[in-house]
Design a protein around this motif. Sequence first.
Motif, PDB file in Angstrom:
ATOM      1  N   LEU A 197      10.962  14.664  -2.831  1.00 19.40           N
ATOM      2  CA  LEU A 197       9.509  14.322  -2.483  1.00 19.40           C
ATOM      3  C   LEU A 197       8.539  14.390  -3.910  1.00 19.40           C
ATOM      4  CD1 LEU A 197       7.204  14.220  -0.500  1.00 19.40           C
ATOM      5  CD2 LEU A 197       7.370  16.801  -0.494  1.00 19.40           C
ATOM      6  N   LYS A 198       7.915  13.122  -4.117  1.00 15.09           N
ATOM      7  CA  LYS A 198       6.902  12.935  -5.167  1.00 15.09           C
ATOM      8  C   LYS A 198       6.300  11.684  -4.798  1.00 15.09           C
ATOM      9  CE  LYS A 198      10.256  10.491  -7.904  1.00 15.09           C
ATOM     10  NZ  LYS A 198      10.882  10.380  -9.418  1.00 15.09           N
ATOM     11  N   PRO A 199       4.996  11.539  -5.353  1.00 21.03           N
ATOM     12  CA  PRO A 199       4.074  10.566  -5.031  1.00 21.03           C
ATOM     13  C   PRO A 199       4.656   9.398  -6.080  1.00 21.03           C
ATOM     14  CG  PRO A 199       2.720  12.459  -5.805  1.00 21.03           C
ATOM     15  CD  PRO A 199       4.353  12.746  -6.022  1.00 21.03           C
ATOM     16  N   THR A 251      -3.325   9.407  -3.551  1.00 18.94           N
ATOM     17  CA  THR A 251      -3.287  10.425  -2.983  1.00 18.94           C
ATOM     18  C   THR A 251      -4.497  10.792  -2.246  1.00 18.94           C
ATOM     19  OG1 THR A 251      -2.105  11.588  -4.702  1.00 18.94           O
ATOM     20  CG2 THR A 251      -3.209  13.166  -3.533  1.00 18.94           C
ATOM     21  N   VAL A 252      -4.229  11.033  -0.715  1.00 21.24           N
ATOM     22  CA  VAL A 252      -5.372  11.501   0.128  1.00 21.24           C
ATOM     23  C   VAL A 252      -4.794  12.896   0.320  1.00 21.24           C
ATOM     24  CG1 VAL A 252      -6.397  11.141   2.403  1.00 21.24           C
ATOM     25  CG2 VAL A 252      -5.637   9.200   0.953  1.00 21.24           C
ATOM     26  N   ASP A 253      -5.967  13.910   0.121  1.00 17.42           N
ATOM     27  CA  ASP A 253      -5.839  15.396   0.545  1.00 17.42           C
ATOM     28  C   ASP A 253      -6.453  15.568   1.539  1.00 17.42           C
ATOM     29  OD1 ASP A 253      -6.055  18.156   0.342  1.00 17.42           O
ATOM     30  OD2 ASP A 253      -5.678  18.436  -1.559  1.00 17.42           O
ATOM     31  N   THR A 254      -5.857  16.123   2.746  1.00 13.94           N
ATOM     32  CA  THR A 254      -6.683  16.437   3.931  1.00 13.94           C
ATOM     33  C   THR A 254      -6.957  18.042   4.212  1.00 13.94           C
ATOM     34  OG1 THR A 254      -4.498  16.739   5.228  1.00 13.94           O
ATOM     35  CG2 THR A 254      -5.411  14.362   4.998  1.00 13.94           C
ATOM     36  N   VAL A 288       0.945  -1.056  -0.163  1.00 10.77           N
ATOM     37  CA  VAL A 288      -0.043   0.114  -0.030  1.00 10.77           C
ATOM     38  C   VAL A 288       0.873   1.260  -0.029  1.00 10.77           C
ATOM     39  CG1 VAL A 288      -1.822   1.261   1.223  1.00 10.77           C
ATOM     40  CG2 VAL A 288      -1.678  -1.207   1.390  1.00 10.77           C
ATOM     41  N   LYS A 289       0.542   2.056  -1.007  1.00 11.39           N
ATOM     42  CA  LYS A 289       1.190   3.469  -1.000  1.00 11.39           C
ATOM     43  C   LYS A 289       0.300   4.685  -0.898  1.00 11.39           C
ATOM     44  CE  LYS A 289       4.992   1.374  -3.605  1.00 11.39           C
ATOM     45  NZ  LYS A 289       5.649   1.363  -4.918  1.00 11.39           N
ATOM     46  N   ILE A 290       0.496   5.470  -0.027  1.00 14.55           N
ATOM     47  CA  ILE A 290      -0.224   6.767   0.232  1.00 14.55           C
ATOM     48  C   ILE A 290       0.242   8.072   0.191  1.00 14.55           C
ATOM     49  CG2 ILE A 290      -1.991   7.562   1.589  1.00 14.55           C
ATOM     50  CD1 ILE A 290      -2.900   4.924   2.692  1.00 14.55           C
TER      51      ILE A 290
END
Length: 226
Positions: free
Chosen positions: A191-193, A199-202, A141-143
């Motif tokens: 830093l990069k996805p 992607t989870v934007d909070t 799992v990658k978030i």
Amino acid sequence: MSVAVALDGPAGAGKSSVAKKAAKELDFIYVDTGALYRTIGLAAMRENIEPVASDEVFDLLKRIKVELTFNEKGEQIVLLNGEDVSGQIRTPEASMTASKISAIPEVRAFLLDLQRSMAKTNNVIMDGRDIGTVVLPDAQVKIFLTAAPEARAGRRYKELIEKGMDVKYEDILNDVIERDNFDMNREIAPLKPAEDSVTVDTTELDFDQSVEAVISVIKEKTDKHF
């Protein structure tokens, strides 16, 4: 077979607190890799060593021991040569020093085996900035956890004020933007996805909603209900 969750994202996105709560609910081990870099950064600060590739930094790595352990409450404790420095590594100065020192290849290599070994034998949620791309490229799992700079600065400001620190929101926002720019443009492990990350934007989520969003992705990707 153990499950590895790689949780990446920019500074102040809430990775540590969200990962910690999600790990507790799933009965996983939480690994805060940023704390490891902060600890090396703290060691450099104590000896007035500039956080750049140099003989001084290389010599420092030979003289220090960084460990992760847990107290009776299951909270992560970071040790520098046996000393608990969990509180001392949370200052803005330690954060910026950690960002700079983490760009040194020798520092990343120094910590890589420690990080990977924890994921081999445990169900872990590991947070950082290159976990899915470099440290655990085969994680199930990658978030990528993110939020607008203003939201991240506001959360950090509130956190530090509650700790009694004398800080200004504008200074923290500038630090967040500077840190983002440095982390995204550094040569080593920028830093990069990860290509296969979710992607989870909070920005518009509160803490509990952010935790639930992360847990939902983990369950969906592993097809398990922990």
